[in-house]
Scaffold this motif. Sequence first.
Motif, short mmCIF file in Angstrom:
data_model
loop_
_atom_site.label_atom_id
_atom_site.label_comp_id
_atom_site.label_asym_id
_atom_site.label_seq_id
_atom_site.Cartn_x
_atom_site.Cartn_y
_atom_site.Cartn_z
N SER A 46 0.81 -1.22 0.00
CA SER A 46 0.00 0.00 0.00
C SER A 46 0.84 1.26 0.00
O SER A 46 0.39 2.33 -0.39
CB SER A 46 -0.94 0.01 1.21
OG SER A 46 -0.22 0.35 2.39
N LEU A 47 2.08 1.16 0.45
CA LEU A 47 2.96 2.33 0.50
C LEU A 47 4.00 2.31 -0.60
O LEU A 47 4.78 3.26 -0.75
CB LEU A 47 3.66 2.38 1.87
CG LEU A 47 2.74 2.58 3.08
CD1 LEU A 47 3.47 2.27 4.38
CD2 LEU A 47 2.21 4.03 3.12
N ASP A 75 4.09 2.66 -3.82
CA ASP A 75 4.15 3.62 -4.92
C ASP A 75 4.78 4.94 -4.50
O ASP A 75 5.46 5.59 -5.27
CB ASP A 75 2.75 3.86 -5.51
CG ASP A 75 1.76 4.37 -4.46
OD1 ASP A 75 1.99 4.14 -3.26
OD2 ASP A 75 0.75 4.98 -4.84
N VAL A 76 4.54 5.35 -3.28
CA VAL A 76 4.98 6.69 -2.84
C VAL A 76 6.15 6.63 -1.85
O VAL A 76 7.10 7.39 -1.97
CB VAL A 76 3.80 7.47 -2.20
CG1 VAL A 76 4.29 8.76 -1.55
CG2 VAL A 76 2.73 7.77 -3.25
N ALA A 77 6.05 5.76 -0.88
CA ALA A 77 7.06 5.76 0.19
C ALA A 77 7.37 4.33 0.62
O ALA A 77 7.10 3.93 1.75
CB ALA A 77 6.57 6.58 1.38
N ASP A 116 9.94 2.83 1.57
CA ASP A 116 10.78 2.65 2.76
C ASP A 116 10.00 2.89 4.04
O ASP A 116 10.40 2.38 5.10
CB ASP A 116 12.00 3.57 2.70
CG ASP A 116 13.02 3.06 1.69
OD1 ASP A 116 12.87 1.92 1.20
OD2 ASP A 116 13.97 3.81 1.39
N LEU A 117 8.93 3.65 3.98
CA LEU A 117 8.10 3.79 5.18
C LEU A 117 7.49 2.44 5.53
O LEU A 117 7.47 2.03 6.70
CB LEU A 117 7.01 4.84 4.98
CG LEU A 117 6.11 5.09 6.20
CD1 LEU A 117 6.92 5.62 7.39
CD2 LEU A 117 4.98 6.06 5.87
#
Lengths: 130, 130, 130, 130, 130, 130
Positions: free
Chosen positions: E26-27, E29-31, E33-34
């Motif tokens: 879920s993360l 595409d954007v972040a 590493d979060l």
Amino acid sequence: MDDRFARGSELLDQIHAGGGAKLVASLSDVAPDLGRYIVEFGFGDVYQRPGLSLRDRQLATVAALAALGTAQAQLAAHIEGALAVGLTREEVVEVIIQMALYGGFPAAMNAVDAARAAFAAADATASAAS
Amino acid sequence: MDDRFARGSELLDQIHAGGGAKLVASLSDVAPDLGRYIVEFGFGDVYQRPGLSLRDRQLATVAALAALGTAQAQLAAHIEGALAVGLTREEVVEVIIQMALYGGFPAAMNAVDAARAAFAAADATASAAS
Amino acid sequence: MDDRFARGSELLDQIHAGGGAKLVASLSDVAPDLGRYIVEFGFGDVYQRPGLSLRDRQLATVAALAALGTAQAQLAAHIEGALAVGLTREEVVEVIIQMALYGGFPAAMNAVDAARAAFAAADATASAAS
Amino acid sequence: MDDRFARGSELLDQIHAGGGAKLVASLSDVAPDLGRYIVEFGFGDVYQRPGLSLRDRQLATVAALAALGTAQAQLAAHIEGALAVGLTREEVVEVIIQMALYGGFPAAMNAVDAARAAFAAADATASAAS
Amino acid sequence: MDDRFARGSELLDQIHAGGGAKLVASLSDVAPDLGRYIVEFGFGDVYQRPGLSLRDRQLATVAALAALGTAQAQLAAHIEGALAVGLTREEVVEVIIQMALYGGFPAAMNAVDAARAAFAAADATASAAS
Amino acid sequence: MDDRFARGSELLDQIHAGGGAKLVASLSDVAPDLGRYIVEFGFGDVYQRPGLSLRDRQLATVAALAALGTAQAQLAAHIEGALAVGLTREEVVEVIIQMALYGGFPAAMNAVDAARAAFAAADATASAAS
């Protein structure tokens, strides 16, 4: 049904027409006692207290929820209640603008959205009643 | 010194005797313009607005700062200001008790500490004046 | 229309194309003066100040709104603005990841949602312009 | 001592002279692993990331802590660190003033107190070194 | 893939069936590493620690997110996780009711909404499995 | 003195030796009814509920206050209470470390300070009793 619940329900219905029953119903599937405590403690104890008018109490609640910014639905409901106990729309808007100083501008902007929804709901109620 | 600052200073001094000058002075070493903005924008623009009484504005601010729980010193200062523009101590205490519903009990307990300090400061001022 | 409003509008439009007019319009039904204050005070006074670049100001705002977690729509708008004044998408994402340390992981996760929306809006704008 | 801790300590000491050891020591009686995680994860993982300069990272942290208003001591420490990695005092003050827009004026006023303490500590360090 | 990520993924999947992979996706595409840090640090380091049971850890998280009121989606996810590691629905509801004392009643009401969603999702999962 | 107050006092004294009387006394000059409500509603209604153990209730409260970061004194008092009803110091520390994930690292660091104070108070009580 004890006294605190009865007097809380009555006050809640004065602020929000039919609000007491609706609030209790909305929580009854998951946490019925939370609804009971809001009625008994919130409106049966605290809002009943003689030292501050109901109009001032709603003003304080609108200010707090606008500044906190974590309770958009409850803010809209309390704005409707504020109008029902005598605050004008102008006063509500003034409280919200002032909260920009204490909760920041985004908090005030989001509170404007809650006020818009509450004003529309109050219009719909007034129109249904006429 | 422009109009907004002048009228803000005057209002601030009405709420807190000598408060405008003191506030500006307290920030002058590090962020003098923050003090100027509080006077110009906070008290020269927002608190000046006609749609809500000064007494109601202080009530809203006390409610918000008590619920937020992050500005103990400012809460005490605004409680002193609230008394100066006509709120009673009982009304202040009622607002604080009510904030337990919206900010939680620890927030209300800490606001009681701010009220105690503000009431003592108001007593000292009254005693010095008599 | 005074100077502060004019220069605030101009800056706001530089950050968000057409943003000044749109912001004022969005608040005009309920709280037009809140829109005016955001333009006059926010962008006419504060964002105009010489001591910090516009790019750094947007970085600070993205950091603060991500950590606070109460202004999802405004965070998305400021991320779009951040890109418009020179922050890269990577820098925005780095700020958000870092905010997990100060506002917690859920705050950072929600900020990723705002970034995704802002990046898509920036793509749409770029695509419409080409 | 693994790599993440070693590189985190080194970075932390670059930001705050001797800070890594002091931080770990300050938590060692009650929660030593919290200190280890701050070094390993905060400064060994997050602050190490290449996409954002150390100066920008400190700017973001100062903005977030000023807006949140719940971490006065950590805000002062990060302001000292911000100066150490290249932010000017003027830039720090600008970030704080801007946070009045997002966290409210009391948050900005309290951040000024943190800045005053940090500036004094930086003066003392500079004076001891000369 | 290092050890911390592997053991974090395994634990995350124990709490939320398939949750580790879904969260990272879920993360991504954007972040990305979060997502990796949540797995590595959150579930590979912190939730692994021996001094507190997984059931107690979920109880603590539900309490914190309910009181904070800024992470509705994450609260619902952690309530599902809480049921998966042994908390009963009644215990979850009790934690939420108690949070009215510390985060205020609106926070508790919003947490009831998250619980309702989580209970429905758990029902759907149970029904699909039978 | 009604039943709710009596049973709330008794429970409060079980958690904090003599705590009920001390709490009521500490608020009696400014807001005696706030003290009464904490006893009646907090400990006479909520903490009495059968669905969650007292030990789990204190764990939830420590988690929430650590994450919120606005009630340092109350956090310390509840940590003492947590030890009194069966949480170990290790469990308290684990809850605090975990809160870094949800309230951020500064919140966890400040909670360590509260724990240190609470552990010292518990040591002093134990030493006085031996």
